[in-house]
Design an enzyme around this catalytic site. Sequence first.
Site, mmCIF file in Angstrom:
data_model
loop_
_atom_site.group_PDB
_atom_site.id
_atom_site.type_symbol
_atom_site.label_atom_id
_atom_site.label_comp_id
_atom_site.label_asym_id
_atom_site.label_seq_id
_atom_site.Cartn_x
_atom_site.Cartn_y
_atom_site.Cartn_z
ATOM 1 N N MET A 89 -14.774 40.330 1.700
ATOM 2 C CA MET A 89 -15.739 41.225 2.522
ATOM 3 C C MET A 89 -16.138 42.417 1.499
ATOM 4 O O MET A 89 -16.552 43.471 2.324
ATOM 5 C CB MET A 89 -15.118 41.556 3.891
ATOM 6 C CG MET A 89 -14.759 40.585 4.674
ATOM 7 S SD MET A 89 -16.232 39.339 4.929
ATOM 8 C CE MET A 89 -17.205 40.254 6.326
ATOM 9 N N HIS A 108 -20.569 31.025 2.694
ATOM 10 C CA HIS A 108 -21.425 31.982 3.689
ATOM 11 C C HIS A 108 -21.738 31.116 4.944
ATOM 12 O O HIS A 108 -22.319 30.098 4.976
ATOM 13 C CB HIS A 108 -22.735 32.445 3.027
ATOM 14 C CG HIS A 108 -23.419 33.523 3.888
ATOM 15 N ND1 HIS A 108 -23.046 34.684 4.012
ATOM 16 C CD2 HIS A 108 -24.652 33.279 4.306
ATOM 17 C CE1 HIS A 108 -24.140 35.409 4.556
ATOM 18 N NE2 HIS A 108 -24.815 34.252 5.024
ATOM 19 N N THR A 140 -23.577 34.909 -7.743
ATOM 20 C CA THR A 140 -24.447 35.454 -8.572
ATOM 21 C C THR A 140 -24.376 36.972 -8.421
ATOM 22 O O THR A 140 -23.979 37.398 -7.208
ATOM 23 C CB THR A 140 -25.872 34.859 -8.832
ATOM 24 O OG1 THR A 140 -26.336 34.886 -7.464
ATOM 25 C CG2 THR A 140 -25.779 33.537 -9.291
ATOM 26 N N LEU A 143 -26.605 39.046 -3.551
ATOM 27 C CA LEU A 143 -25.826 38.732 -2.620
ATOM 28 C C LEU A 143 -26.337 37.586 -1.757
ATOM 29 O O LEU A 143 -27.408 37.318 -1.762
ATOM 30 C CB LEU A 143 -25.633 40.061 -1.633
ATOM 31 C CG LEU A 143 -24.681 39.875 -0.301
ATOM 32 C CD1 LEU A 143 -23.407 39.796 -0.719
ATOM 33 C CD2 LEU A 143 -25.096 40.776 0.766
ATOM 34 N N GLU A 173 -16.981 24.976 8.153
ATOM 35 C CA GLU A 173 -16.467 25.610 6.735
ATOM 36 C C GLU A 173 -15.208 24.799 6.134
ATOM 37 O O GLU A 173 -15.285 24.625 4.958
ATOM 38 C CB GLU A 173 -16.448 26.934 6.897
ATOM 39 C CG GLU A 173 -17.695 27.946 7.427
ATOM 40 C CD GLU A 173 -17.335 29.236 7.607
ATOM 41 O OE1 GLU A 173 -16.552 29.881 6.573
ATOM 42 O OE2 GLU A 173 -17.873 29.955 8.410
HETATM 43 C C1 GRF Z 1 -15.623 33.996 8.792
HETATM 44 O O1 GRF Z 1 -16.557 34.984 9.556
HETATM 45 C C2 GRF Z 1 -16.035 32.987 7.870
HETATM 46 O O2 GRF Z 1 -17.369 32.487 8.492
HETATM 47 C C3 GRF Z 1 -16.713 33.363 6.775
HETATM 48 O O3 GRF Z 1 -15.346 34.700 6.439
HETATM 49 C C4 GRF Z 1 -15.119 34.836 7.949
HETATM 50 C C5 GRF Z 1 -13.460 34.964 7.663
HETATM 51 O O4 GRF Z 1 -13.083 33.742 7.310
HETATM 52 N N1 GRF Z 1 -16.553 32.673 5.665
HETATM 53 P P1 GRF Z 1 -11.449 33.518 6.921
HETATM 54 O O5 GRF Z 1 -11.020 32.676 8.210
HETATM 55 O O6 GRF Z 1 -10.768 34.585 6.406
HETATM 56 O O7 GRF Z 1 -11.663 32.253 5.934
#
Ligand code: GRF
Length: 195
Positions: A89, A108, A140, A143, A173
Amino acid sequence: KHVAILISGGGSNMMALLDSMVGDHPARPCLVLSNTAAAGGLARAADRGVPTAVVDHRPFAGDRPAFEAELMKPLLAARPDIVCFAGFMRILTAGFVSHWQGRALNIHPSLLPLYKGLNTHARALAAGDTEHGCTVHEVTAELDDGPILGQARVPVLPDDTPETLAARVLKQEHRLYPAVLRRFASGDRRPVFLP
Ligand code: GRF
């Protein structure tokens, strides 16, 4: 191929990637790296015998390049062929990203180019979308903007909340990212579109 995974939280995507890198898979994990010691994924990675490292971003508040110079150290030491951002993040500068260009992936939670940035599920609901999903893309400097390597779609249901929609997307995901990594690690750049 050696894969470094960067996380900031629980690491459910990291877990899906770790669980997939077995048997005849062309890649193996070499490092799980986080910007916070509070990331629950660190213990989960350690439980699986994967080396972990933490570079806390807070001491570098306001000096992004200094944070990235520290972040680079364990990353370079692990000598990854591929870097996977998975729930990481922190925004990274063009300088950091350019070092890994062409071998860095990110997942994403939207159907890019829709909804770059945060709060993607609430935004899809507010827009009245009937379909939503997730995207794996090359990282890249811009963002959430690199070449798309895969997407998975989910329906948006009438009584969905951001939480119920996020949970439905997260499941996808965990299917999409391993599928994309396996193809990417084998040198195949064709995008993966999951049914
Ligand atoms: C989640 O909101 C996911 O959608 C995004 O990152 C957040 C945490 O994911 N990719 P994770 O459980 O730490 O992989």
